[in-house]
Design a protein around this motif. Structure first.
Motif, PDB file in Angstrom:
ATOM      1  N   ARG A   1      -9.834  13.988  36.183  1.00 42.89           N
ATOM      2  CA  ARG A   1      -8.477  13.600  35.771  1.00 42.89           C
ATOM      3  C   ARG A   1      -8.099  14.283  34.449  1.00 42.89           C
ATOM      4  O   ARG A   1      -6.990  14.774  34.280  1.00 42.89           O
ATOM      5  N   ARG A   2      -9.024  14.306  33.505  1.00 47.18           N
ATOM      6  CA  ARG A   2      -8.804  14.961  32.225  1.00 47.18           C
ATOM      7  C   ARG A   2      -8.619  16.463  32.411  1.00 47.18           C
ATOM      8  O   ARG A   2      -7.792  17.088  31.742  1.00 47.18           O
ATOM      9  N   LYS A   3      -9.418  17.029  33.270  1.00 47.30           N
ATOM     10  CA  LYS A   3      -9.339  18.471  33.536  1.00 47.30           C
ATOM     11  C   LYS A   3      -7.969  18.829  34.115  1.00 47.30           C
ATOM     12  O   LYS A   3      -7.350  19.826  33.714  1.00 47.30           O
ATOM     13  N   LYS A   4      -7.476  17.996  35.015  1.00 44.13           N
ATOM     14  CA  LYS A   4      -6.165  18.234  35.623  1.00 44.13           C
ATOM     15  C   LYS A   4      -5.061  18.125  34.572  1.00 44.13           C
ATOM     16  O   LYS A   4      -4.131  18.928  34.540  1.00 44.13           O
ATOM     17  N   ARG A   5      -5.149  17.119  33.689  1.00 41.41           N
ATOM     18  CA  ARG A   5      -4.170  16.956  32.613  1.00 41.41           C
ATOM     19  C   ARG A   5      -4.181  18.164  31.671  1.00 41.41           C
ATOM     20  O   ARG A   5      -3.131  18.641  31.259  1.00 41.41           O
TER      21      ARG A   5
ATOM     22  N   LEU B   1      -5.130  21.234  32.284  1.00 41.33           N
ATOM     23  CA  LEU B   1      -4.563  22.396  32.975  1.00 41.33           C
ATOM     24  C   LEU B   1      -3.033  22.297  33.045  1.00 41.33           C
ATOM     25  O   LEU B   1      -2.332  23.294  32.891  1.00 41.33           O
ATOM     26  N   THR B   2      -2.515  21.095  33.265  1.00 40.13           N
ATOM     27  CA  THR B   2      -1.062  20.893  33.304  1.00 40.13           C
ATOM     28  C   THR B   2      -0.440  21.185  31.942  1.00 40.13           C
ATOM     29  O   THR B   2       0.574  21.883  31.841  1.00 40.13           O
ATOM     30  N   VAL B   3      -1.030  20.666  30.877  1.00 42.61           N
ATOM     31  CA  VAL B   3      -0.529  20.914  29.520  1.00 42.61           C
ATOM     32  C   VAL B   3      -0.594  22.408  29.209  1.00 42.61           C
ATOM     33  O   VAL B   3       0.354  22.984  28.658  1.00 42.61           O
TER      34      VAL B   3
ATOM     35  N   ALA C   1      -0.507  24.896  31.323  1.00 41.60           N
ATOM     36  CA  ALA C   1       0.501  25.591  32.133  1.00 41.60           C
ATOM     37  C   ALA C   1       1.897  25.416  31.540  1.00 41.60           C
ATOM     38  O   ALA C   1       2.698  26.360  31.501  1.00 41.60           O
ATOM     39  N   VAL C   2       2.224  24.210  31.053  1.00 42.69           N
ATOM     40  CA  VAL C   2       3.532  23.960  30.442  1.00 42.69           C
ATOM     41  C   VAL C   2       3.685  24.781  29.165  1.00 42.69           C
ATOM     42  O   VAL C   2       4.720  25.418  28.934  1.00 42.69           O
TER      43      VAL C   2
END
Length: 159
Positions: free
Chosen positions: A4-8, A10-12, A14-15
């Motif tokens: 879950r942390r890894k996905k967050r 990566l999202t940050v 990417a933004v």
């Protein structure tokens, strides 16, 4: 690291990458459209404490007073050449087109164009002041106090 942390993260990432790319592309696109304002003295001597001069081919705006007796019109075309002055050196403006009705010698103008030599501008737009009281604030500040002084220049010299 938890998924879950890894996905967050990566999202940050990417933004941030997307925003940075958008800002970079916008600045790159606007780079050609930036027109800096110069006076004849700033154009020849440099602007600011670093005495930075514009490069040949740069788009810019220049404001000053049209030197009386310096307007030369080509009889076979719409080409016009005249000189601008503020408190120092003369700058030559070349323009192809019809000048504004309010354009006169001894009056303040703003020209927008491209620097083709260190003291010659190929203008694509010439703006004349509206009336006796109006003058663009940049020009008024640059030519403050020279309206009633006789400029020191020689039209017969090569400058």
């Amino acid at each position: 690291m938890n998924p879950r942390r890894k996905k967050r993260m990566l999202t940050v990432f990417a933004v941030i990458l997307g925003i940075g790319s958008a800002v970079g592309l916008t600045l790159y696109a606007l780079q050609e459209n930036i027109n800096l304002f110069y006076t004849p003295s700033e154009l020849v001597n440099g602007k600011g404490p670093e005495q930075e001069k514009p490069s040949i081919g740069q788009k810019l705006r220049i404001g000053g007073m049209v030197v009386p007796g310096s307007v030369v019109r080509d009889e076979s075309s719409l080409d016009v050449e005249f000189k601008l002055i503020d408190t120092g050196p003369l700058v030559t403006i070349r323009y192809k087109g019809i000048l504004p009705d309010l354009f006169r010698e001894g009056q303040g103008i703003v020209a927008q164009g491209t620097l083709i030599e260190s003291d010659v501008i190929e203008a694509f737009e010439v703006l004349a002041k509206h009336d006796e009281e109006y003058m663009p604030s940049e020009v008024a500040e640059a030519v403050k106090g020279i309206k009633h002084e006789k400029p020191k220049y020689n039209l017969n010299s090569e400058n």
